[in-house]
Scaffold this motif. Structure first.
Motif, mmCIF file in Angstrom:
data_model
loop_
_atom_site.group_PDB
_atom_site.id
_atom_site.type_symbol
_atom_site.label_atom_id
_atom_site.label_comp_id
_atom_site.label_asym_id
_atom_site.label_seq_id
_atom_site.Cartn_x
_atom_site.Cartn_y
_atom_site.Cartn_z
ATOM 1 N N TRP A 191 -74.238 12.379 -33.631
ATOM 2 C CA TRP A 191 -73.267 12.343 -34.726
ATOM 3 C C TRP A 191 -72.171 13.389 -34.506
ATOM 4 O O TRP A 191 -70.984 13.085 -34.625
ATOM 5 C CB TRP A 191 -73.972 12.560 -36.064
ATOM 6 C CG TRP A 191 -73.020 12.550 -37.218
ATOM 7 C CD1 TRP A 191 -72.458 11.452 -37.810
ATOM 8 C CD2 TRP A 191 -72.508 13.695 -37.897
ATOM 9 N NE1 TRP A 191 -71.628 11.851 -38.822
ATOM 10 C CE2 TRP A 191 -71.631 13.224 -38.907
ATOM 11 C CE3 TRP A 191 -72.702 15.063 -37.758
ATOM 12 C CZ2 TRP A 191 -70.958 14.084 -39.756
ATOM 13 C CZ3 TRP A 191 -72.034 15.915 -38.609
ATOM 14 C CH2 TRP A 191 -71.170 15.425 -39.596
ATOM 15 N N VAL A 192 -72.583 14.609 -34.174
ATOM 16 C CA VAL A 192 -71.613 15.681 -33.933
ATOM 17 C C VAL A 192 -70.672 15.297 -32.785
ATOM 18 O O VAL A 192 -69.477 15.580 -32.836
ATOM 19 C CB VAL A 192 -72.326 17.025 -33.642
ATOM 20 C CG1 VAL A 192 -71.366 18.055 -33.073
ATOM 21 C CG2 VAL A 192 -72.996 17.560 -34.903
ATOM 22 N N LEU A 193 -71.194 14.624 -31.782
ATOM 23 C CA LEU A 193 -70.382 14.229 -30.629
ATOM 24 C C LEU A 193 -69.567 12.960 -30.883
ATOM 25 O O LEU A 193 -68.795 12.534 -30.026
ATOM 26 C CB LEU A 193 -71.274 14.040 -29.399
ATOM 27 C CG LEU A 193 -71.911 15.322 -28.866
ATOM 28 C CD1 LEU A 193 -73.010 15.001 -27.864
ATOM 29 C CD2 LEU A 193 -70.852 16.230 -28.255
ATOM 30 N N GLY A 194 -69.745 12.351 -32.044
ATOM 31 C CA GLY A 194 -69.005 11.132 -32.372
ATOM 32 C C GLY A 194 -69.586 9.872 -31.764
ATOM 33 O O GLY A 194 -68.910 8.848 -31.694
ATOM 34 N N LEU A 195 -70.839 9.927 -31.332
ATOM 35 C CA LEU A 195 -71.478 8.781 -30.680
ATOM 36 C C LEU A 195 -72.416 8.008 -31.596
ATOM 37 O O LEU A 195 -73.017 7.022 -31.182
ATOM 38 C CB LEU A 195 -72.266 9.269 -29.451
ATOM 39 C CG LEU A 195 -71.448 10.004 -28.391
ATOM 40 C CD1 LEU A 195 -72.369 10.603 -27.338
ATOM 41 C CD2 LEU A 195 -70.440 9.063 -27.765
ATOM 42 N N PHE A 196 -72.549 8.453 -32.838
ATOM 43 C CA PHE A 196 -73.526 7.831 -33.739
ATOM 44 C C PHE A 196 -73.264 6.344 -33.981
ATOM 45 O O PHE A 196 -74.207 5.550 -33.970
ATOM 46 C CB PHE A 196 -73.601 8.604 -35.061
ATOM 47 C CG PHE A 196 -74.796 8.253 -35.889
ATOM 48 C CD1 PHE A 196 -76.049 8.748 -35.557
ATOM 49 C CD2 PHE A 196 -74.681 7.430 -36.987
ATOM 50 C CE1 PHE A 196 -77.159 8.422 -36.306
ATOM 51 C CE2 PHE A 196 -75.790 7.099 -37.740
ATOM 52 C CZ PHE A 196 -77.027 7.598 -37.406
ATOM 53 N N PRO A 197 -71.999 5.908 -34.178
ATOM 54 C CA PRO A 197 -71.783 4.468 -34.374
ATOM 55 C C PRO A 197 -72.292 3.618 -33.207
ATOM 56 O O PRO A 197 -72.867 2.548 -33.419
ATOM 57 C CB PRO A 197 -70.263 4.350 -34.535
ATOM 58 C CG PRO A 197 -69.852 5.680 -35.067
ATOM 59 C CD PRO A 197 -70.765 6.671 -34.372
ATOM 60 N N ALA A 198 -72.123 4.093 -31.991
ATOM 61 C CA ALA A 198 -72.590 3.335 -30.825
ATOM 62 C C ALA A 198 -74.111 3.252 -30.793
ATOM 63 O O ALA A 198 -74.679 2.211 -30.468
ATOM 64 C CB ALA A 198 -72.066 3.966 -29.534
ATOM 65 N N VAL A 199 -74.787 4.346 -31.167
ATOM 66 C CA VAL A 199 -76.252 4.349 -31.198
ATOM 67 C C VAL A 199 -76.736 3.406 -32.289
ATOM 68 O O VAL A 199 -77.649 2.604 -32.086
ATOM 69 C CB VAL A 199 -76.800 5.780 -31.408
ATOM 70 C CG1 VAL A 199 -78.294 5.764 -31.649
ATOM 71 C CG2 VAL A 199 -76.446 6.653 -30.214
ATOM 72 N N ARG A 200 -76.122 3.480 -33.466
ATOM 73 C CA ARG A 200 -76.502 2.613 -34.578
ATOM 74 C C ARG A 200 -76.305 1.152 -34.198
ATOM 75 O O ARG A 200 -77.165 0.309 -34.455
ATOM 76 C CB ARG A 200 -75.698 2.973 -35.821
ATOM 77 C CG ARG A 200 -76.153 2.234 -37.064
ATOM 78 C CD ARG A 200 -75.365 2.614 -38.297
ATOM 79 N NE ARG A 200 -73.938 2.499 -38.044
ATOM 80 C CZ ARG A 200 -73.047 3.421 -38.379
ATOM 81 N NH1 ARG A 200 -73.411 4.521 -38.984
ATOM 82 N NH2 ARG A 200 -71.771 3.246 -38.114
ATOM 83 N N ASP A 201 -75.191 0.840 -33.553
ATOM 84 C CA ASP A 201 -74.933 -0.540 -33.130
ATOM 85 C C ASP A 201 -75.947 -1.008 -32.092
ATOM 86 O O ASP A 201 -76.337 -2.173 -32.084
ATOM 87 C CB ASP A 201 -73.515 -0.678 -32.565
ATOM 88 C CG ASP A 201 -72.448 -0.572 -33.636
ATOM 89 O OD1 ASP A 201 -72.780 -0.663 -34.838
ATOM 90 O OD2 ASP A 201 -71.270 -0.375 -33.269
ATOM 91 N N ALA A 202 -76.362 -0.110 -31.218
ATOM 92 C CA ALA A 202 -77.306 -0.483 -30.160
ATOM 93 C C ALA A 202 -78.639 -0.947 -30.719
ATOM 94 O O ALA A 202 -79.302 -1.793 -30.117
ATOM 95 C CB ALA A 202 -77.522 0.691 -29.206
ATOM 96 N N VAL A 203 -79.030 -0.435 -31.869
ATOM 97 C CA VAL A 203 -80.337 -0.797 -32.427
ATOM 98 C C VAL A 203 -80.229 -1.734 -33.626
ATOM 99 O O VAL A 203 -81.228 -2.010 -34.283
ATOM 100 C CB VAL A 203 -81.157 0.461 -32.809
ATOM 101 C CG1 VAL A 203 -81.474 1.288 -31.584
ATOM 102 C CG2 VAL A 203 -80.445 1.283 -33.866
ATOM 103 N N SER A 204 -79.045 -2.256 -33.896
ATOM 104 C CA SER A 204 -78.876 -3.147 -35.044
ATOM 105 C C SER A 204 -79.552 -4.491 -34.764
ATOM 106 O O SER A 204 -79.639 -4.937 -33.620
ATOM 107 C CB SER A 204 -77.401 -3.355 -35.362
ATOM 108 O OG SER A 204 -76.807 -4.180 -34.384
#
Length: 112
Positions: free
Chosen positions: A69-82
């Motif tokens: 989240w701090v690095l701004g990568l949280f949306p990509a991680v969330r999308d990967a497991v959707s």
């Protein structure tokens, strides 16, 4: 005193954790962010951040989530497991589809 069984981490999981840790480290370095700064922003000690970047399986899920989240990568991680991106589940559902479609039977309300 509780006894805990040692759990073997499969190779694929160990390798994946190591790769994700390396990706977090690369993202930090690309942003020119010192490890001590990221550790502070994530709310962990520098040794814990090093464990995360090395793929240590004992680092908590929360630490991982805060770091990405701090690095701004949280949306990509969330999308990967959707669920929309779950190819295995989609394949299972596709395999359960009927072979052919039939018209629904008409119900005669007078017969009820």
């Amino acid at each position: 005193m509780t006894s805990e069984r040692a759990v073997h981490t499969p190779f694929e999981v160990s390798n994946g954790l190591r790769e994700m840790g390396q990706a977090i480290r690369a993202a930090r370095l690309r942003r020119r962010q010192p490890a001590s700064d990221l550790a502070s922003r994530v709310g962990v000690s520098l040794p814990t951040l090093r464990k995360l970047e090395n793929g240590d399986p004992t680092v908590s899920w929360g630490v991982f989530a805060r770091a990405v989240w701090v690095l701004g990568l949280f949306p990509a991680v969330r999308d990967a497991v959707s669920p929309e991106n779950d190819r295995l589940a989609a394949a299972i559902e596709t395999g359960r589809l009927p072979r052919r479609a039939r018209r629904p039977r008409e119900v005669n309300l007078d017969d009820l």
